[in-house]
Structure formats: C-alpha cells, structure tokens
Write an enzyme that holds these catalytic residues in place. Structure first.
Site, PDB file in Angstrom:
ATOM      1  N   GLU A 295       0.479   0.936 -10.389  1.00 25.36           N
ATOM      2  CA  GLU A 295      -0.370  -0.270 -10.283  1.00 25.36           C
ATOM      3  C   GLU A 295      -1.462  -0.687  -9.069  1.00 25.36           C
ATOM      4  O   GLU A 295      -1.561   0.343  -8.499  1.00 25.36           O
ATOM      5  CB  GLU A 295       0.712  -1.656  -9.896  1.00 25.36           C
ATOM      6  CG  GLU A 295       1.343  -1.016  -8.636  1.00 25.36           C
ATOM      7  CD  GLU A 295       2.600  -1.938  -8.361  1.00 25.36           C
ATOM      8  OE1 GLU A 295       2.795  -3.162  -9.087  1.00 25.36           O
ATOM      9  OE2 GLU A 295       3.493  -1.729  -7.712  1.00 25.36           O
ATOM     10  N   LYS A 378      13.152  -1.971   0.586  1.00 19.50           N
ATOM     11  CA  LYS A 378      13.625  -2.685  -0.401  1.00 19.50           C
ATOM     12  C   LYS A 378      15.160  -3.202   0.189  1.00 19.50           C
ATOM     13  O   LYS A 378      15.848  -2.142   0.730  1.00 19.50           O
ATOM     14  CB  LYS A 378      13.632  -2.507  -1.832  1.00 19.50           C
ATOM     15  CG  LYS A 378      12.387  -2.185  -2.303  1.00 19.50           C
ATOM     16  CD  LYS A 378      12.126  -1.857  -3.823  1.00 19.50           C
ATOM     17  CE  LYS A 378      10.839  -1.636  -4.105  1.00 19.50           C
ATOM     18  NZ  LYS A 378      10.633  -0.994  -5.610  1.00 19.50           N
ATOM     19  N   LYS A 429       5.227  -7.409  -0.845  1.00 16.64           N
ATOM     20  CA  LYS A 429       4.875  -6.918  -2.232  1.00 16.64           C
ATOM     21  C   LYS A 429       5.775  -7.537  -3.161  1.00 16.64           C
ATOM     22  O   LYS A 429       6.872  -7.171  -3.276  1.00 16.64           O
ATOM     23  CB  LYS A 429       4.886  -5.686  -2.375  1.00 16.64           C
ATOM     24  CG  LYS A 429       4.472  -5.107  -3.621  1.00 16.64           C
ATOM     25  CD  LYS A 429       4.456  -3.379  -3.482  1.00 16.64           C
ATOM     26  CE  LYS A 429       4.094  -2.793  -4.931  1.00 16.64           C
ATOM     27  NZ  LYS A 429       5.338  -3.117  -6.043  1.00 16.64           N
TER      28      LYS A 429
END
Length: 490
Positions: A295, A378, A429
């Site tokens: 991305e 994460k 993010k």
C-alpha cells in the site's frame, strides 16, 4: 438461712445488649464514627445543595477498591463478518456487581485470506475452532483465576495470563511432538513401481525465436507463523482489564496505559501519534508470490492536528484516480534494496509483511529488520498490554519508529487509539478514512486530542528525519534528511 436476691436479665434484653455491643465494636474497628464526624464537618463547611449526594460522593472516595467478580464471554462478529469473541469484566463496586468494561477483539494472524477455496475453508474452520477454545478457556479457567483480582493491578494479571498461556502452549507442543514420534514409528507405505516415462522428441527452436531468458527465481514467502488456538482470549482479557482499571482510577485509558508504561502517573506532556492513512492499496497477498508493495500511505506534517490531517487526506483521496509508475507490482529482496537506496532518504520504508510478531520480538530481544525504518506492532492473540509496553521500550532503544497498526479483521472497538497514545507511538496505522470500524478509532483520536489540549498535556511531535541506508546497517545522515521541519504542537 442466707437469702440472696438475684437480679436476672431477660434473655431477649441480654441478646439485644450483646448485639449492640457487637455493632459498636464493628463500627469502631472500621473507623466509622471518626469517618462520619469528618464527613459531617467537611460537608457542613462546603454547604452543598444536595447534602445526601455530597455524603455519597465523600464515602465513595474511601470505599474499597473494586475487585473482579466475574467475566462473561460470547461469540460475536468482527468488521469483516468473521467470528471472534467479546469479553466483559464485571466488578464488585460498593457491594454491588457492575459491568466495568467490554472488548471485542479480532482473531489472530494465523487465519489469513486465501484465493484458494480449500485453503479458505480450512482457515474458516481453524478460526471457528480458535474462537470455541477461547470461549472454553475463559469460562472454565480464566474466569475463576481472575475472580477477586484488582483490575488496577494490570502487570500482576498479565503475568497470570501469560503463565496460563505458556502452560497451554507447552501442552500443545508436547502433544505435537508425540504425534510426530508416532508417525515416525509407523511402517512406511508400500512402494508402487513407477511407470516408465514415454520418450518424446525434442523440438528444434524455430528460426527467429530466441531461447527463453533465465529469470532469477523469486524466493517463496515465509510460512505463516502458527498461532495457538484460543490465544485470542489472553489479549482480549488483558485489554478489558486495562479498560476496567482506567475506570476504577477515574482516568482515560490512554493516561492509564501511559502510567503503566512509566510506572507512575504522567505529569509531562505527550505528543499525539500521527495517523498513517492508506492512499492506494495494492491488493491482498496472494498465494505463491511476494507482493513487494502492499500500500501507499500518506504521512501528514508534524504540525497538523488530527482534524487537519484527516481533512487533508479526505481531499487527497478524492483526487487520486490512477496508480503512478512508481508503483511496483512484484519483486524480491534485490528490488527492495534498490528502493531503499533510491528512496530511503526521502520517506519512511517499513517492511510490514516482514515484521515478526510481538512474541518473537520478546524472545529474541532484537527488533531490527534488515533495511527498514521501524515496526508495525499489533495487539493480537496472546499479546498483553505488558507485552506491548516491553516491545515498545525495546524498539525505542534501537532508535526505530514505532507504529501501532490495526488488523484487517477489525471491530468497532476504539481502545486501539488509547493504547497508541498511552504508549506514545510515533504513528498509528488504521487504513483509509472509510468503514465504520475505522471511523470509530479516528473519532476517538479526535476526542483524545481535545482532552489532552484541555488538560494542557498535549506535547510536541518530533520532526521527520529519514535515515539513508548505505548497507544493511542503518546510518542516519542529516544531509540526506527531509528539509528541516520544526516540531509544532500537534
């Protein structure tokens, strides 16, 4: 004959006297008369309109700290319609049971999407098994384990959760080892004679045609890191306890996490993490190949507020229509190195797909990734809040940027924003500015930023500097950094 007059107290009167004596001793041992006198004096001089409300507030401040009475768990759906769990923490507050927090956490990294239908069905089955095991862990073991614990003792509870997980992991590894040993001892299958190959004539190259050019093979992607089924229970409970602890301490979750990180109440200013907004997405990783670029992400200037950053990217997303030739469709390590050599002095390069899990970082105590500016961390599976704090301190010690990222299988849970702020992440993010589960997190960032401004604890961000990679070692050259940008209050 000596007669003595005996005064006998009736049994009912004697019982009443003993009851009054026990009551007086009970209240005296708990300091009730002294506390009542103190409360009456304080409230008299403050002269509140609601006397009984003031008394209730005064006594609530000296009541016992709430303790976890029980946990509830149920199966729900995440942002992609996949099964996951919702954990609720209930505490005994002033002799009454009260719901303190609730968390919906997406299932972990093992269950990745696949273009192959059989693999997709297998992943779906594994996800369902993981959710069912997590439900059983919480109902049978973790609920009684944490009953009576203080939700404010995050580190102690996280240690209990980690010990429980390690025990389950060791049992699972022992089971797999036994299965492998049994397979080795099994007799080999009978050999089937192979059919002789049919000779074929070699075809000569036609005139004018060139022989195919030998291409450098692309190395296969690393296999997905196995995840112990049920591990999502650990991370979900840890976050739910953190939220309950923040409520008990009457403080926002981000300040509660910050106090856990620094082991004290925060008195200094803190900077908001910058939102990394996805501008172009290059699709999901497909089986059998490596996608070099996943991305294209926009990074706002450090001087913009969260509101201003969102407004900028909302306008920018509307203007983007096609991909540019900077975009690369596939590649390998050599191409990644070429990109690093060309662009590392102009932007951040983060190999998110190459990032290890938090558990692996804690085991190796080495967060470095070859030729990468930082890590995308994460909160998944068995990861506790304490684990996140430890990894952040490890990464910060290596002078790398810290990024809190969300899972693709998102939920509407907005606590990730508080965790990112409390950990003082450099970036957060969340993806593009669409989908309700992302909007809740962006909206929470807006609320936190305003709260920090009102509390006068909104600090300044560091300026962007981009280290140039001469080789695998990271060497920061100020001459190749982004033009000097003064840190402004965010």
């Amino acid at each position: 004959m000596d007669y003595r007059r005996t005064c006998r107290i009736p049994a009912a009167a004697r019982q009443l006297y003993e009851l009054k004596h026990r009551a007086a001793e009970y209240y005296r041992s708990n300091g009730v008369p002294r506390r009542i006198e103190e409360a009456l004096n304080v409230i008299f001089f403050s002269n509140p309109d609601d006397v009984y409300g003031a008394l209730a507030n005064w006594f609530s401040e000296i009541s016992k700290t709430p303790v976890i009475s029980r946990m509830t768990v149920k199966k729900v759906l995440d942002g992609t319609g996949q099964s996951t769990i919702q954990v609720e923490i209930l505490c005994t507050v002033q002799n009454n049971e009260k719901s303190m927090s609730s968390v919906v956490m997406s299932a972990g990294s093992e269950w990745t999407d696949s273009i192959i239908s059989d693999a997709a069905e297998t992943n779906e089955r594994k996800r369902e098994q993981s959710v069912e095991i997590a439900l059983k862990w919480i109902k049978d073991d973790l609920d009684p384990l944490l009953t009576g614990a203080l939700p404010t003792e995050q580190l102690k509870i996280d240690q209990l959760l980690s010990n429980y997980f390690i025990e389950k992991l060791e049992k699972d590894q022992a089971r797999k080892k036994k299965e492998r040993e049994e397979r080795v001892n099994e007799p080999p299958p009978p050999l089937v004679p192979a059919k002789p190959a049919t000779p074929t004539k070699k075809r000569k190259n036609s005139k004018g045609k060139k022989s195919p050019i030998l291409q450098k093979p692309i190395p296969p992607a690393e296999p997905a890191e196995p995840v112990l089924k049920g591990s999502i229970a650990i991370g979900a409970i840890s976050l739910a306890v953190a939220k309950a602890g923040a409520i008990v301490n009457k403080t926002p979750l981000y300040l509660h996490v910050a106090s856990l990180k620094h082991k004290q109440q925060i008195a200094r200013k803190m900077a908001m993490p910058l939102p990394l907004v996805t501008l172009l997405s290059c699709g999901k990783t497909t089986s059998g190949k490596l996608n070099l670029m996943k991305e294209v992400i926009g990074i706002p200037p450090t001087g913009l507020t969260i509101r201003e950053s969102i407004d900028v990217f909302m306008a920018l997303q509307k203007e983007i229509a096609v991909l540019t030739d900077k975009l690369i469709k596939a590649g390998d390590q050599e191409q990644w190195n070429n990109i690093c050599n060309t662009l590392s002095s102009k932007c951040y390069l983060v190999a998110e797909a190459a990032s290890k899990t938090i558990v692996k970082h804690l085991k190796s105590q080495n967060p470095s990734i070859p030729r990468s500016n930082g890590l995308v961390l994460k909160h998944i599976d068995e990861t506790t809040i304490s684990d996140l704090i430890e990894v952040f301190q490890l990464v910060e010690g290596e002078n790398m940027i810290t990024i809190i990222g969300s899972m693709e299988e998102e939920s509407s849970e907005d606590s990730l924003a508080d965790v990112a702020v409390g950990l003082e992440a450099r970036f957060i993010k969340l993806g593009g500015l669409i989908r309700g589960e992302r909007a809740t997190k962006y909206n929470r960032l807006l609320v936190i930023e305003e709260e920090m401004r009102e509390r006068e604890i909104l600090g300044k961000r560091r300026k962007h500097t981009f280290p140039y990679y001469a080789d695998k070692s990271q060497t920061s050259l100020e001459s190749n950094s982004m033009p000097s940008e003064e840190a402004e209050e965010g």
